[in-house]
Enzyme design. Sequence first.
Site, PDB file in Angstrom:
ATOM      1  N   ARG A   1      12.076  -2.102  10.908  1.00 43.12           N
ATOM      2  CA  ARG A   1      10.808  -1.999  11.880  1.00 43.12           C
ATOM      3  C   ARG A   1      10.491  -3.057  12.795  1.00 43.12           C
ATOM      4  NH1 ARG A   1       5.747  -0.310   8.039  1.00 43.12           N
ATOM      5  NH2 ARG A   1       4.676  -1.442   9.512  1.00 43.12           N
TER       6      ARG A   1
ATOM      7  N   ARG B   1      -9.092   0.597   9.123  1.00 44.03           N
ATOM      8  CA  ARG B   1      -8.661  -0.707   9.315  1.00 44.03           C
ATOM      9  C   ARG B   1      -9.818  -1.599  10.105  1.00 44.03           C
ATOM     10  NH1 ARG B   1      -2.771   0.108   8.770  1.00 44.03           N
ATOM     11  NH2 ARG B   1      -1.917  -2.046   9.139  1.00 44.03           N
TER      12      ARG B   1
ATOM     13  N   ARG C   1      11.600  -6.323   4.325  1.00 42.71           N
ATOM     14  CA  ARG C   1      11.452  -5.085   4.888  1.00 42.71           C
ATOM     15  C   ARG C   1      12.278  -4.798   6.263  1.00 42.71           C
ATOM     16  NH1 ARG C   1       5.443  -2.651   5.095  1.00 42.71           N
ATOM     17  NH2 ARG C   1       5.353  -3.905   6.939  1.00 42.71           N
TER      18      ARG C   1
ATOM     19  N   LYS D   1       0.862  -1.142  -0.065  1.00 37.21           N
ATOM     20  CA  LYS D   1       0.120   0.017  -0.064  1.00 37.21           C
ATOM     21  C   LYS D   1       0.860   1.170   0.084  1.00 37.21           C
ATOM     22  CE  LYS D   1      -2.363  -1.022   3.788  1.00 37.21           C
ATOM     23  NZ  LYS D   1      -1.761  -2.784   4.171  1.00 37.21           N
TER      24      LYS D   1
ATOM     25  N   ARG E   1      -0.548  -9.317  13.133  1.00 34.54           N
ATOM     26  CA  ARG E   1      -1.208  -8.386  12.281  1.00 34.54           C
ATOM     27  C   ARG E   1      -1.945  -9.065  11.198  1.00 34.54           C
ATOM     28  NH1 ARG E   1       4.393  -5.789  10.763  1.00 34.54           N
ATOM     29  NH2 ARG E   1       3.401  -4.714   9.145  1.00 34.54           N
TER      30      ARG E   1
HETATM   31  P1  ADP Z   1       1.355  -2.374   7.504  1.00 34.06           P
HETATM   32  O1  ADP Z   1       0.467  -2.129   6.374  1.00 34.06           O
HETATM   33  O2  ADP Z   1       2.570  -3.127   6.947  1.00 34.06           O
HETATM   34  O3  ADP Z   1       0.851  -2.926   8.377  1.00 34.06           O
HETATM   35  P2  ADP Z   1       1.352   0.200   8.765  1.00 34.06           P
HETATM   36  O4  ADP Z   1       2.452   1.178   8.638  1.00 34.06           O
HETATM   37  O5  ADP Z   1       0.138   0.580   8.044  1.00 34.06           O
HETATM   38  O6  ADP Z   1       2.086  -1.106   8.260  1.00 34.06           O
HETATM   39  O7  ADP Z   1       0.895  -0.074  10.184  1.00 34.06           O
HETATM   40  C1  ADP Z   1       1.829  -0.462  11.260  1.00 34.06           C
HETATM   41  C2  ADP Z   1       1.057  -0.544  12.538  1.00 34.06           C
HETATM   42  O8  ADP Z   1       0.475   0.689  12.919  1.00 34.06           O
HETATM   43  C3  ADP Z   1       0.031  -1.556  12.441  1.00 34.06           C
HETATM   44  O9  ADP Z   1       0.115  -2.752  12.733  1.00 34.06           O
HETATM   45  C4  ADP Z   1      -0.798  -0.974  13.938  1.00 34.06           C
HETATM   46  O10 ADP Z   1      -0.605  -1.433  15.001  1.00 34.06           O
HETATM   47  C5  ADP Z   1      -0.897   0.572  13.579  1.00 34.06           C
HETATM   48  N1  ADP Z   1      -1.933   1.169  12.877  1.00 34.06           N
HETATM   49  C6  ADP Z   1      -1.813   1.754  11.443  1.00 34.06           C
HETATM   50  N2  ADP Z   1      -2.932   2.005  10.930  1.00 34.06           N
HETATM   51  C7  ADP Z   1      -3.801   1.714  11.915  1.00 34.06           C
HETATM   52  C8  ADP Z   1      -5.329   2.030  11.944  1.00 34.06           C
HETATM   53  N3  ADP Z   1      -5.861   2.625  10.963  1.00 34.06           N
HETATM   54  N4  ADP Z   1      -5.967   1.541  13.079  1.00 34.06           N
HETATM   55  C9  ADP Z   1      -5.214   0.900  14.077  1.00 34.06           C
HETATM   56  N5  ADP Z   1      -3.734   0.759  14.314  1.00 34.06           N
HETATM   57  C10 ADP Z   1      -3.009   1.014  13.043  1.00 34.06           C
END
Ligand code: ADP
Length: 190
Positions: free
Chosen positions: A133, A88, A127, A13, A144
Amino acid sequence: MNIVLFGPPAAGKGTQAKRLVELFSMIQLSTGEMLRAVRATGSEMGKKVASIIDRGDLVSDEIVIGLVEERMDENGPNRGYIFDGFPRTVAQAEALDNMLQSRGTKIDAVIHLEVDEAKLTARVENRFKEEGRADDNLESFKVRLGRYSKETAPLLPYYEAQGKLKGIDGMKPIEKVGEGIEKVLRRLNG
Ligand code: ADP
């Protein structure tokens, strides 16, 4: 035009969002990036957020929705948003619809990056080597993916019912995936 980039963690994404920013002068709103910025401040809230992210859990709807709304207020009128990693949960999707509606706009399309979840582990390992990370370890990644299936995937029928869902094969090379998304958006733009 506002779009959501949708798919499991590590589906690509963020990579695709950055490409669209260049092509369409849209604004990327990545809740993952916003939360990592909150974390980097080292504040009390940052510490709370860090422990949630690192174990692979979801940060509360309240915090995430607040961050998105704040960002939209800062930006003002623009050529459209690319929501990346948000919404999400169903509560986040409903809040987003409301926030856009009160600003006289809406989501035009939800791009679903369709990927083979079994192959995502390899991407995450990569990654981790590149970005380091803390949540890109196998244990957190399993959490996740579980959260995605349980809380995020139910948004697919939500957007399908609104006629906004567009599926794209996310297992193709980055450029091909990008071209697929671009086609969808150009068609929407007329
Ligand atoms: P990825 O798409 O690889 O999971 P992100 O950078 O989008 O990575 O998200 C990393 C973390 O940040 C998630 O695992 C979660 O803990 C938190 N997070 C991100 N966006 C949201 C959201 N919309 N609602 C709740 N937690 C979120």
